[in-house]
Write a protein that holds these residues in place. Structure first.
Motif, short mmCIF file in Angstrom:
data_model
loop_
_atom_site.label_atom_id
_atom_site.label_comp_id
_atom_site.label_asym_id
_atom_site.label_seq_id
_atom_site.Cartn_x
_atom_site.Cartn_y
_atom_site.Cartn_z
N ARG A 39 0.83 -1.20 0.00
CA ARG A 39 0.00 0.00 0.00
C ARG A 39 0.87 1.25 0.00
O ARG A 39 1.94 1.28 0.59
CB ARG A 39 -0.93 0.01 1.22
N LYS A 40 0.40 2.29 -0.65
CA LYS A 40 1.10 3.58 -0.66
C LYS A 40 1.04 4.18 0.74
O LYS A 40 0.07 4.03 1.46
CB LYS A 40 0.43 4.53 -1.66
N TYR A 67 -4.78 3.19 2.11
CA TYR A 67 -3.40 3.61 2.23
C TYR A 67 -2.88 3.34 3.64
O TYR A 67 -3.66 3.27 4.58
CB TYR A 67 -3.26 5.12 1.95
N ASP A 132 4.92 8.20 0.19
CA ASP A 132 4.60 8.39 -1.21
C ASP A 132 3.87 9.71 -1.45
O ASP A 132 3.86 10.22 -2.56
CB ASP A 132 3.74 7.22 -1.73
N LYS A 152 8.55 14.07 -3.47
CA LYS A 152 7.28 13.34 -3.68
C LYS A 152 6.13 14.35 -3.65
O LYS A 152 6.29 15.48 -3.21
CB LYS A 152 7.08 12.28 -2.58
#
Length: 158
Positions: A39-40, A67, A132, A152
């Protein structure tokens, strides 16, 4: 690394789990554990008192389903599936007030911002972590969110 919350330990039928198309039962908890690794990761920064900030809690409640969410702010919040980093409350001594006042009078606004205890604590807490996406919930948290993101994406939501 991140808590994934509670899940039922029952069995689920998954037709697409085997290469030959046959059905087999899969343990839901182990499947969620494997999926949570990919998962991010999102960091939500809010310089508000988290237990009573309903807007931030709604955001985190929505994001935690898909997430791996880390929440950073003042106060401690117990949400399943969310890692909470509680920043220390700022104690302002007379010496610290004089120092910050001197920076502001000298028009050293950037030095003032990076010298704030909450900014230093935020950077120290996130030093070994990577995300992320970083979500900044206050104008005050935007510069530190940009620094933590290291290129990011950063979302500003005030």
């Amino acid at each position: 690394m991140f808590a994934i919350g509670t899940a039922t330990l029952g069995k689920v039928r998954q037709d697409e789990c085997t290469p030959e198309g046959g059905a087999r039962s899969v343990d839901v908890l182990s499947l969620r554990c494997r999926l949570s690794v990919n998962r991010k990761k999102i960091l939500v920064i809010s310089f508000s008192y988290l237990p009573i900030d309903n807007r931030v809690l709604r955001q985190v409640g929505f994001l935690k389903e898909d997430y791996a969410v880390t929440l950073m702010g003042f106060g401690r919040v117990e949400l399943s599936g969310v890692t909470c980093i509680s920043l220390p409350q700022e104690a302002k001594s007379k010496l610290m007030k004089a120092y910050h006042g001197g920076l502001l009078l000298g028009r050293a606004f950037e030095a003032y911002y990076w010298a704030l205890p909450r900014i230093k604590a935020c950077l120290a807490a996130s030093q070994a972590l990577s995300f992320d996406l970083v979500l900044a919930n206050d104008l005050d948290s935007l510069p530190v969110a940009l620094k933590i993101a290291k290129g990011k994406p950063v979302v500003f939501d005030a």
